[in-house]
Design an enzyme around this catalytic site. Structure first.
Site, PDB file in Angstrom:
ATOM      1  CB  THR A  15      -0.896   0.016   1.263  1.00  0.00           C
ATOM      2  OG1 THR A  15      -1.688  -1.164   1.243  1.00  0.00           O
ATOM      3  CG2 THR A  15      -1.796   1.215   1.316  1.00  0.00           C
ATOM      4  CB  SER A  61      -1.212 -11.329  -0.143  1.00  0.00           C
ATOM      5  OG  SER A  61      -1.757 -10.413   0.759  1.00  0.00           O
ATOM      6  CB  THR A 167       2.547 -10.443  15.627  1.00  0.00           C
ATOM      7  OG1 THR A 167       3.455 -11.406  16.148  1.00  0.00           O
ATOM      8  CG2 THR A 167       1.337 -11.156  15.095  1.00  0.00           C
ATOM      9  CB  THR A 279       2.416 -20.066  23.085  1.00  0.00           C
ATOM     10  OG1 THR A 279       1.085 -19.655  23.466  1.00  0.00           O
ATOM     11  CG2 THR A 279       3.299 -18.825  23.023  1.00  0.00           C
TER      12      THR A 279
HETATM   13  N1  ASP Z   1      -2.201  -5.850   1.145  1.00  0.00           N
HETATM   14  C1  ASP Z   1      -1.166  -4.888   1.378  1.00  0.00           C
HETATM   15  C2  ASP Z   1       0.159  -5.620   1.384  1.00  0.00           C
HETATM   16  O1  ASP Z   1       0.513  -6.238   2.354  1.00  0.00           O
HETATM   17  C3  ASP Z   1      -1.404  -4.168   2.661  1.00  0.00           C
HETATM   18  C4  ASP Z   1      -0.316  -3.176   3.012  1.00  0.00           C
HETATM   19  O2  ASP Z   1       0.516  -2.816   2.219  1.00  0.00           O
HETATM   20  O3  ASP Z   1      -0.307  -2.702   4.136  1.00  0.00           O
HETATM   21  O4  ASP Z   1       0.861  -5.563   0.406  1.00  0.00           O
END
Ligand code: ASP
Length: 343
Positions: A15, A61, A167, A279
Site C-alpha cells: 500500500t 500477500s 506480529t 504458543t
Molecule cells: N495488502 C497490502 C500488502 O501487504 C497491505 C499493506 O501494504 O499494508 O501488500
C-alpha cells in the site's frame, strides 16, 4: 566536513507505494523514481537517499522465499556502498519477510529497517510519510561513527521493533504491529528515544556480512483448536517431504492428551520430522513440562519454541533447513537465540 549518510530504499510493493489518481479516484502504483519529487520532505533529511525497486512491485500477500532472496541479494550487492537500508513492504506479511531477512543476513552491522503503511503515500491522511521519514532517520543514526541499529528492525507508527519479534495485529489501525515479548528499540516522539540496552550489539569487527539465500519451505503450521481431529493431524503429518512443523499450541505450550494425538506426534518425531512447539498466545512463552498437558511433548523431544513468534519460527525453520543443519543439531540450534528472536 562530515560525509552525509547514504541510505538505500528498496521498494517491494504494498500500500505504501500507491498514489491516488485525483481524476479517476483510483489507487495506482507509485512511480518510485519520482519518490523524492513527491515527498519533498525527503530533501530536508541530512542524508543521501537512493532507491531500488522490484521490477513488478507486489502486494505482500504474494511474498515468497524467492523474493526474500532477491531482497537479501539487493542488500548484499549494495552493502558496502550504503550506511543503511530501508525496505518498503506491504504490511500483511512484513513480519514474515523481516524475520526471514534477519536470519538470512548473518553478522549484519548496518541497519535494515522494514516499513510500510496502512494508507497509501498519496492519501491525504497517510501514515506513510511519517513511517518512511522516521525509518530513514533511524537508519541514518550513528554514534561514534558506528550505526546505532545493527540489526533488522520494523518501524511502524512511532516505534521501531526488532523485526523478528513482531506480529501484525490490526488490519485497520495505524498501530498495526506489536512486539509483545521484546520492548521497542526506538520510540519516536518529539525526539527519537533510542533504548540502547534493547538493541543487538552487532558482530565482532572480524566478522563480515554473510548472506544465506537458500530457504527450504518444506514447512507447515498447524494451529491447535478444540475438536482438531485425527484425520487432520494424520494428513498434515503425512505431507510428502515435510521437514518441520510449527505446532501452535495453547498457552504455555499445552496440547490435548489423547493417545492418537500424542502417538501421531511421537511417530513423526521418530521419523525425523522437527515439530516446533510455539504458543498461539501473542505474548509469553512455551514452558514444556509446566502442565501435565505438555509433559509428554517434552518427553518426545519437541523443539521448544520458547517465546518465538510463529512468523519467526517459520522463517527460522526455513533458514535452518536451507542451511542443511543436521537433523541432530536442528533442535539445539533452533532453541538457541540466533538474532535475538527468542530468550
Ligand atoms: N495488502 C497490502 C500488502 O501487504 C497491505 C499493506 O501494504 O499494508 O501488500
Amino acid at each position: 566536513m562530515e560525509m552525509k549518510t547514504n541510505i538505500l530504499l528498496i521498494y517491494t510493493g504494498g500500500t505504501i507505494g500507491m498514489v491516488k489518481d485525483y481524476e479517476t479516484g483510483a489507487l495506482k502504483a507509485f512511480n518510485f523514481e519520482e519518490l523524492v519529487n513527491n515527498i519533498p520532505e525527503l530533501n530536508q533529511l541530512d542524508c543521501k537517499i537512493e532507491g531500488l525497486s522490484f521490477e513488478n512491485p507486489i502486494d505482500s500477500s504474494n511474498m515468497n522465499p524467492g523474493y526474500w532472496s532477491d531482497i537479501a541479494g539487493m542488500i548484499e550487492e549494495n552493502y558496502n556502498a550504503y550506511d543503511g537500508f530501508v525496505v518498503l513492504h506491504g504490511s500483511d506479511t512484513m513480519s514474515y519477510s523481516a524475520s526471514a531477512l534477519s536470519f538470512m543476513l548473518e553478522h549484519l552491522a548496518k541497519p535494515v529497517i522494514f516499513t510500510g503503511s496502512q494508507l497509501p503515500i498519496g492519501d491525504l491522511r497517510t501514515d506513510a510519510k511519517e513511517n518512511l521519514i522516521t525509518s530513514i532517520q533511524i537508519a541514518a543514526l550513528r554514534k561514534r561513527g558506528k550505526p546505532v541499529v545493527q540489526e533488522v528492525g520494523l518501524y511502524f507508527e512511532y516505534k521501531l521493533y526488532r523485526a523478528n519479534r513482531t506480529t501484525k495485529i490490526n488490519a485497520e489501525h495505524f498501530e498495526a504491529f506489536a512486539s509483545l515479548n521484546h520492548p521497542p528499540l526506538v520510540e519516536s516522539g518529539v525526539h527519537l528515544k533510542v533504548h540502547h540496552s534493547y538493541l543487538l550489539k552487532g558482530p565482532a569487527k572480524t566478522k563480515s556480512l554473510q548472506v544465506h539465500k537458500t530457504m527450504d519451505n518444506n514447512v507447515a503450521v498447524l494451529k491447535m483448536f478444540p475438536g482438531l481431529n485425527k484425520e487432520v493431524l494424520t494428513s498434515v503429518l503425512s505431507i510428502p517431504n515435510l521437514k518441520a512443523l510449527v505446532l501452535e499450541t495453547y498457552g504455555a505450550g499445552n496440547a490435548p492428551m489423547d493417545e492418537w494425538f500424542l502417538d501421531g506426534l511421537k511417530n513423526a518425531v521418530k521419523k525425523g520430522l522437527h515439530i516446533i512447539n510455539v504458543t498461539q498466545c501473542s505474548g509469553g512463552a512455551v514452558a514444556m513440562g509446566h502442565y501435565e498437558t505438555s509433559e509428554q511433548l517434552k518427553e518426545m523431544q519437541l523443539v521448544n519454541g520458547k517465546d518465538i513468534t510463529t512468523e519467526a519460527a517459520v522463517a527460522k525453520a526455513m533458514y535452518l533447513l536451507g542451511s542443511k543443519v543436521s537433523g541432530k543439531l536442528f533442535k539445539t540450534i533452533f532453541e538457541t537465540s540466533l538474532r535475538g528472536e527468542m530468550v
